[in-house]
Design an enzyme around this catalytic site. Sequence first.
Site: not given
Ligand code: NAP
Length: 486
Positions: A174, A248, A282, A381
Amino acid sequence: MRDYQMFINGEWVDAEAGRRFDVLNPATAEVIATAPAAGAADVNRAVVAARAAFDDGPWRGTTSQERGRILFRLSQWVRDNAARLAELETLDSGKPIVESEYDMNDVATCFEYYGGLATKITGQVLQVPDNALVFTLKEPVGVAGQIIPWNYPLLMAAWKLAPALCAGCTTVLKPAEQTPLTALELAAAFEQVGLPPGVVNIVTGFGEAGAAIVEHPAVDKIAFTGSQEVGKLIMKNAAPTLKRVTLELGGKSPNIFFADADFAAAVDGALFGVFINQGEVCSAGSRVLVARSIYKDFIEAMVEKAKGIKVGPGLDRDTKMGPLVSAEQLARVNHYLDIGRREGARVASGGGRLTDLGPGYFVQPTIFFDVDNSMTIAREEIFGPVMSVIPFDDEAEALRLANDTYYGLAAAVWTRDIFKALRTVKALRAGIVWVNHMQPTYVEAPWGGYKMSGFGRELGPWGAEEYLETKQVYINLNEERIGWYG
Ligand code: NAP
Ligand code: MG
């Protein structure tokens, strides 16, 4: 403008309930496409297809050579389509086109690496103290649910799909709701590269679709990249079905500058460390720790150089910083800019939205200084182009501040003193430590967090290992009966 469908069991389909959502260009806030909003029924269809492809389909019977060749063909397809994919990535996510081009190269390299690794996964023969032959078999975990964020859309998809396919798993992926397009474009190549139906399914939609994957009893493993908040939810929701989970999550990574560092290179490294990809990284070096003896000069030099960062639409080749991905992300960054001021941090440059570029989600690269490590902008963050500069007096204080965070994804140190560099490397609690650089990473090397930045490692052989089970095989070579009961 295009209405996309999602890819389930080798077919292009709409959501069963018929729901769709808009996909925006963050540089203009205009709708550029729509995609299906998957519900639990659609996720179920995808999981059933992935399950069947794993349990009964041809995938279990493919040899590692065949899987390797499929990954090589996928890599070549990405290279052949790189220009088109890079442009779409920039339209969808906002990032500068030059960065998208680097990403597409990394996507191709990732598929290529795991194509090569597919034939190198082996078990071991073990020495045992009996007349028996004991060895291990490496076997795929099964159906992997893969949930990814919007900051590196196709690259995050490749980091998930490549090791899973290398290991022999099938998947339901997804993409983030903000950036579903390039993953859907990739799906158009699956049949021609030889991926059987059901092996990779791409479902688009919101968090509820992700949640349905996590809760589905027929999914064996969840690989997630995203926020800490959602990571915690995933761990909790995966518990009833005891899925394997790798996470991650984000970071609040320290970038440490000692007084003996090469000054010009250090200034460059501080800006690059946190402003690349609009700070939506990230591993962003969002806490810049600077030795007090160079503190003032260092801030002045950064401010001077930051003036030259050209903010604009990602498709302009001279743009160095694009818009943030969404209105929601813009609001989040603005919220932190307000909190930073309110808590007493001082703004050295930037500090607000850029409105002369139209309705797109542009913000200025912002440098806060005199930040205390206890302030919200040093704890949480932000995931945007916001740097917090914190002074330190000596090495011990630098290390204490650097490690004073719940996160542990990344860290960097700048010095020409090899003893100090290596002491720092060993003292920092983070999954990657750079010395005199920040951000480059390669598919050959492990990526992942310590502490609350998550667990598990992606990339390299570690990445494939997360999609493998280890089976012990014991073959008795002693023809006599056990004789335990006489
Ligand atoms: P997010 O809100 O956590 O969303 C990530 C993914 O999870 C999206 O596909 C999201 O769908 C989905 N999701 C949301 N709620 C969920 C649930 N209850 N159960 C399962 N999946 C769910 O993160 P984001 O806003 O897209 O990205 C930013 C974050 O990602 C930052 O905090 C960043 O640090 C982190 N990040 C970490 C890394 C790493 O390698 N460590 C790399 C990149 C990003 P939706 O799109 O519909 O919300
Ligand atoms: Mg989100």
